[in-house]
Write a protein that holds these residues in place. Structure first.
Motif, PDB file in Angstrom:
ATOM      1  N   GLU A 207       0.827  -1.207   0.000  1.00  0.00           N
ATOM      2  CA  GLU A 207       0.000   0.000   0.000  1.00  0.00           C
ATOM      3  C   GLU A 207       0.861   1.256   0.000  1.00  0.00           C
ATOM      4  O   GLU A 207       0.541   2.251  -0.660  1.00  0.00           O
ATOM      5  CB  GLU A 207      -0.922  -0.023   1.223  1.00  0.00           C
ATOM      6  N   ALA A 208       1.977   1.258   0.742  1.00  0.00           N
ATOM      7  CA  ALA A 208       2.872   2.416   0.780  1.00  0.00           C
ATOM      8  C   ALA A 208       3.507   2.649  -0.593  1.00  0.00           C
ATOM      9  O   ALA A 208       3.647   3.806  -1.030  1.00  0.00           O
ATOM     10  CB  ALA A 208       3.955   2.194   1.834  1.00  0.00           C
ATOM     11  N   ALA A 209       3.881   1.568  -1.298  1.00  0.00           N
ATOM     12  CA  ALA A 209       4.474   1.724  -2.626  1.00  0.00           C
ATOM     13  C   ALA A 209       3.470   2.315  -3.606  1.00  0.00           C
ATOM     14  O   ALA A 209       3.797   3.202  -4.405  1.00  0.00           O
ATOM     15  CB  ALA A 209       4.974   0.379  -3.126  1.00  0.00           C
ATOM     16  N   ASN A 210       2.221   1.860  -3.522  1.00  0.00           N
ATOM     17  CA  ASN A 210       1.184   2.393  -4.409  1.00  0.00           C
ATOM     18  C   ASN A 210       0.926   3.865  -4.113  1.00  0.00           C
ATOM     19  O   ASN A 210       0.729   4.683  -5.026  1.00  0.00           O
ATOM     20  CB  ASN A 210      -0.106   1.588  -4.245  1.00  0.00           C
ATOM     21  N   GLU A 214       1.419   7.280  -6.614  1.00  0.00           N
ATOM     22  CA  GLU A 214       0.340   8.233  -6.894  1.00  0.00           C
ATOM     23  C   GLU A 214       0.757   9.672  -6.614  1.00  0.00           C
ATOM     24  O   GLU A 214       0.323  10.607  -7.286  1.00  0.00           O
ATOM     25  CB  GLU A 214      -0.884   7.872  -6.046  1.00  0.00           C
ATOM     26  N   THR A 215       1.601   9.909  -5.607  1.00  0.00           N
ATOM     27  CA  THR A 215       1.988  11.273  -5.202  1.00  0.00           C
ATOM     28  C   THR A 215       3.264  11.754  -5.890  1.00  0.00           C
ATOM     29  O   THR A 215       3.725  12.863  -5.623  1.00  0.00           O
ATOM     30  CB  THR A 215       2.200  11.314  -3.681  1.00  0.00           C
ATOM     31  N   GLN A 216       3.888  10.964  -6.766  1.00  0.00           N
ATOM     32  CA  GLN A 216       5.141  11.370  -7.428  1.00  0.00           C
ATOM     33  C   GLN A 216       4.863  12.508  -8.427  1.00  0.00           C
ATOM     34  O   GLN A 216       3.934  12.430  -9.232  1.00  0.00           O
ATOM     35  CB  GLN A 216       5.744  10.178  -8.169  1.00  0.00           C
TER      36      GLN A 216
END
Length: 260
Positions: A207-210, A214-216
C-alpha cells in the motif's frame, strides 16, 4: 465403642449376604432335572457327534447337504434333534478349535443355566495341546433340540498376560499420540500471530508503494528559450530573402510548428 464397631460389621455382613442371595439363580426341581439331562446330552451326545464324526467327515459331509437333510441324518444316526444351521456352524467352530487344542481326551466339568427358551450348557474339555470350553445351546423343551454349538480354546495365563500387555500398550500409545497432537496444536498458536504479522507487513509495504507512485510529481519538459530565438531569427532572414527585403523589419512570427 467396640460394641458399635461389632454391630456395624455384622450389619455390613448381612447386607452383602442378602446381595449375594439376590444374585443367585433359583430353579425348580423340574428345571434342575432338565439342566442335568441337558448336561448329559451335551457332554455325551453333542460333543461326540462333532469331534468323533462330523468334523472327520463321517458318516456324511455337511457341506454337501441341505439344512433339512442335516437335521434328519443327525436324528437318524445319533438320536440328536438339531437344526441344520446349528450343526453346520458347529462343525466349522469345532474343526477350527481342534486344530488348536489337539485331540479331546476327557471331560472335566459341566454346568448349565436356563435362559428363557434355551438351556445353555458349558462343557470344559481337556485337549492334548490345551483345554477348551464347549458351549452347547439346547431348546428349553422336552425335545432339547440343538440350536447352537461352539468350541472355544481356553487362553493360558501367558496368553492372557500377552493380550493384557498388548491392550495396555495400544491404550497408552493412543493416549500419547493424542497428547502429542494436542501439543502440536498448542505450539501452532504461537506461529499463527507471526504469520499474520508478516502478511500485514507485506500488505502495508504494498500500500505504501502504491501511495508513493500516486503522489510522485510529473516531469515537465523544459525548452531552452535561447534556441527558440535563434530559430526565429533564421526563419525571418529566410523569409526576407525570399521576399527580396533588405531586413526583417516589419516581419512578425505568430507561431512556429515543428514538422517531423
Amino acid at each position: 465403642m467396640k460394641k458399635k464397631l461389632l454391630a456395624l460389621v455384622c450389619m455390613l455382613t448381612c447386607i452383602f449376604s442378602l446381595t449375594a442371595c439376590g444374585d443367585a439363580e433359583t430353579y425348580t426341581e423340574y428345571e434342575q432335572q432338565k439342566m442335568e439331562v441337558a448336561q448329559e446330552v451335551a457332554a455325551n451326545n453333542v460333543i461326540t457327534l462333532f469331534t468323533d464324526y462330523l468334523c472327520q467327515g463321517y458318516p456324511f459331509d455337511v457341506d454337501g447337504l441341505t439344512m433339512e437333510e442335516i437335521s434328519y441324518l443327525c436324528n437318524q444316526y445319533f438320536q440328536v434333534e438339531a437344526e441344520g444351521y446349528a450343526v453346520k456352524t458347529g462343525v466349522e467352530s469345532f474343526s477350527s478349535a481342534l486344530d488348536t487344542i489337539g485331540e479331546i481326551v476327557g471331560i472335566m466339568d459341566t454346568s448349565a443355566t436356563i435362559d428363557g427358551n434355551q438351556i445353555v450348557v458349558n462343557v470344559e474339555v481337556a485337549g492334548t495341546k490345551k483345554d477348551a470350553t464347549a458351549e452347547i445351546v439346547l431348546s428349553n423343551d422336552m425335545f432339547m433340540k440343538l440350536e447352537s454349538a461352539s468350541l472355544n480354546p481356553t487362553a493360558s495365563m501367558g496368553e492372557l498376560m500377552k493380550k493384557a500387555g498388548l491392550n495396555t500398550l495400544i491404550g497408552m500409545g493412543t493416549v500419547f499420540a493424542v497428547l502429542i497432537l494436542i501439543s502440536l496444536i498448542i505450539s501452532a498458536f504461537a506461529i499463527i500471530p507471526k504469520i499474520q504479522a508478516a502478511a500485514k507487513k507485506r500488505k502495508d509495504a504494498k500500500e505504501a508503494a502504491n501511495k508513493t507512485e500516486e503522489t510522485q510529481p510529473e516531469v515537465v519538459e523544459t525548452v531552452d528559450a535561447t534556441d527558440d530565438l535563434e530559430l526565429v531569427a533564421v526563419i525571418a532572414a529566410a523569409i526576407a530573402a525570399s521576399e527580396g527585403a533588405a531586413s526583417t523589419d516589419g516581419f512578425v512570427v505568430r507561431s512556429i510548428r515543428r514538422r517531423y
